[in-house]
Write a protein that holds these residues in place. Structure first.
Motif, short mmCIF file in Angstrom:
data_model
loop_
_atom_site.label_atom_id
_atom_site.label_comp_id
_atom_site.label_asym_id
_atom_site.label_seq_id
_atom_site.Cartn_x
_atom_site.Cartn_y
_atom_site.Cartn_z
N ILE A 71 14.88 54.58 -3.43
CA ILE A 71 14.40 55.96 -3.38
C ILE A 71 15.53 56.89 -2.96
O ILE A 71 15.72 57.95 -3.57
N ASN A 72 16.31 56.50 -1.97
CA ASN A 72 17.45 57.32 -1.54
C ASN A 72 18.45 57.50 -2.67
O ASN A 72 18.92 58.61 -2.94
N GLU A 73 18.80 56.40 -3.33
CA GLU A 73 19.76 56.46 -4.43
C GLU A 73 19.22 57.29 -5.59
O GLU A 73 19.96 58.07 -6.20
N LEU A 74 17.95 57.13 -5.89
CA LEU A 74 17.33 57.89 -6.97
C LEU A 74 17.41 59.38 -6.68
O LEU A 74 17.78 60.18 -7.55
N PHE A 75 17.09 59.75 -5.46
CA PHE A 75 17.16 61.15 -5.07
C PHE A 75 18.58 61.68 -5.21
O PHE A 75 18.81 62.75 -5.77
N ASN A 76 19.56 60.91 -4.71
CA ASN A 76 20.96 61.33 -4.80
C ASN A 76 21.42 61.47 -6.24
O ASN A 76 22.16 62.40 -6.58
N MET A 77 21.00 60.55 -7.10
CA MET A 77 21.37 60.62 -8.52
C MET A 77 20.77 61.87 -9.16
O MET A 77 21.43 62.56 -9.95
N PHE A 78 19.53 62.14 -8.84
CA PHE A 78 18.86 63.30 -9.42
C PHE A 78 19.54 64.60 -8.96
O PHE A 78 19.85 65.46 -9.77
N VAL A 79 19.78 64.70 -7.66
CA VAL A 79 20.42 65.90 -7.12
C VAL A 79 21.83 66.05 -7.68
O VAL A 79 22.26 67.17 -7.99
N GLY A 80 22.52 64.94 -7.83
CA GLY A 80 23.88 64.98 -8.36
C GLY A 80 23.94 65.21 -9.86
O GLY A 80 25.02 65.35 -10.42
N GLY A 81 22.80 65.24 -10.51
CA GLY A 81 22.77 65.51 -11.94
C GLY A 81 23.02 64.30 -12.82
O GLY A 81 23.18 64.43 -14.03
N LEU B 100 21.45 62.05 -14.55
CA LEU B 100 20.09 61.78 -15.02
C LEU B 100 19.95 60.44 -15.71
O LEU B 100 18.87 59.84 -15.70
N PHE B 101 21.02 59.93 -16.32
CA PHE B 101 20.93 58.61 -16.94
C PHE B 101 20.71 57.54 -15.87
O PHE B 101 19.86 56.67 -16.01
N SER B 102 21.48 57.62 -14.79
CA SER B 102 21.30 56.66 -13.70
C SER B 102 19.95 56.86 -13.02
O SER B 102 19.30 55.90 -12.62
N ALA B 103 19.52 58.11 -12.89
CA ALA B 103 18.22 58.39 -12.28
C ALA B 103 17.10 57.77 -13.10
O ALA B 103 16.15 57.21 -12.55
N ALA B 104 17.21 57.83 -14.41
CA ALA B 104 16.18 57.23 -15.27
C ALA B 104 16.15 55.72 -15.11
O ALA B 104 15.08 55.11 -14.99
N ALA B 105 17.32 55.11 -15.07
CA ALA B 105 17.38 53.65 -14.90
C ALA B 105 16.84 53.24 -13.53
O ALA B 105 16.11 52.26 -13.41
N MET B 106 17.18 54.00 -12.51
CA MET B 106 16.69 53.67 -11.17
C MET B 106 15.19 53.90 -11.05
O MET B 106 14.51 53.21 -10.30
N THR B 107 14.67 54.88 -11.77
CA THR B 107 13.23 55.11 -11.77
C THR B 107 12.52 53.88 -12.34
O THR B 107 11.50 53.44 -11.80
N ARG B 108 13.06 53.33 -13.40
CA ARG B 108 12.48 52.12 -13.98
C ARG B 108 12.53 50.96 -12.98
O ARG B 108 11.57 50.21 -12.83
N THR B 109 13.64 50.81 -12.29
CA THR B 109 13.78 49.74 -11.30
C THR B 109 12.78 49.93 -10.17
O THR B 109 12.14 48.97 -9.73
N LEU B 110 12.59 51.16 -9.72
CA LEU B 110 11.63 51.44 -8.67
C LEU B 110 10.21 51.13 -9.13
O LEU B 110 9.41 50.56 -8.38
N MET B 111 9.90 51.46 -10.37
CA MET B 111 8.58 51.15 -10.91
C MET B 111 8.36 49.63 -10.93
O MET B 111 7.27 49.15 -10.58
N GLU B 112 9.38 48.89 -11.34
CA GLU B 112 9.26 47.43 -11.36
C GLU B 112 9.00 46.90 -9.95
O GLU B 112 8.13 46.05 -9.75
N CYS B 113 9.75 47.39 -8.98
CA CYS B 113 9.56 46.94 -7.60
C CYS B 113 8.14 47.21 -7.12
O CYS B 113 7.53 46.38 -6.44
N CYS B 114 7.63 48.39 -7.44
CA CYS B 114 6.25 48.72 -7.03
C CYS B 114 5.24 47.77 -7.65
O CYS B 114 4.33 47.29 -6.99
#
Length: 157
Positions: free
Chosen positions: A34-44, A46-60
């Protein structure tokens, strides 16, 4: 995400089927994501943010399976599968140390260490779910979502 981030997961008591509190590692991993996802999103980024969102969904989703099944054996499978798959490609002292730990855990959990290593070494990363989702091949994220009746989550994925 903010609510989960603010939650002090280290204070959550262990589940009855998880006396060693292995789920704490899962929760801490999710908080880091979640921390990394937020940092990726804020940093712009978006490709990494999308990949991390998928990883977070898998973990959930995978965490939900463990919580739903309330099975110490399934949790042990998850832990051993992660350890054994993490050793792939390693050799020498690191491989030996990892195998020694797997043998000790298998002894503690009344498992055949050779069979356990063979099972998780040959399967995919979701092989630990085989007792819940019998499959003739690779266990996919779609199958896990279908099992949990989370079809909308898979479509979003």
């Amino acid at each position: 995400m903010k609510r989960y981030h603010e939650l002090d997961v280290t204070l959550l008591p262990p589940e009855p089927y998880d006396p060693q509190n292995y789920l704490l590692q899962w929760r801490l991993h999710m908080r880091e994501l979640i921390n990394e996802l937020f940092n990726m999103f804020v940093g712009g980024n978006l490709f990494s943010a999308a990949a991390m969102t998928r990883t977070l969904m898998e973990c959930c989703v995978y965490g939900k399976v463990i919580k739903q099944e309330k099975s110490a054996r399934l949790l042990e499978d998850w832990f051993l599968c992660g350890m054994i798959r993490g050793l792939r490609g390693e050799n020498g002292a690191l491989w030996q140390a990892g195998v020694k730990i797997v043998y000790e855990l298998c002894s503690d959990w009344n498992r055949d260490p050779e069979e356990t290593i063979r099972r998780f070494k040959k399967g995919n990363e979701n092989e630990w779910l085989a007792s819940v989702l019998p499959s003739k091949g690779r266990i996919s994220f779609y199958q896990v979502c279908e099992y949990l009746q989370e079809k909308e989550l898979y479509q979003t994925y």
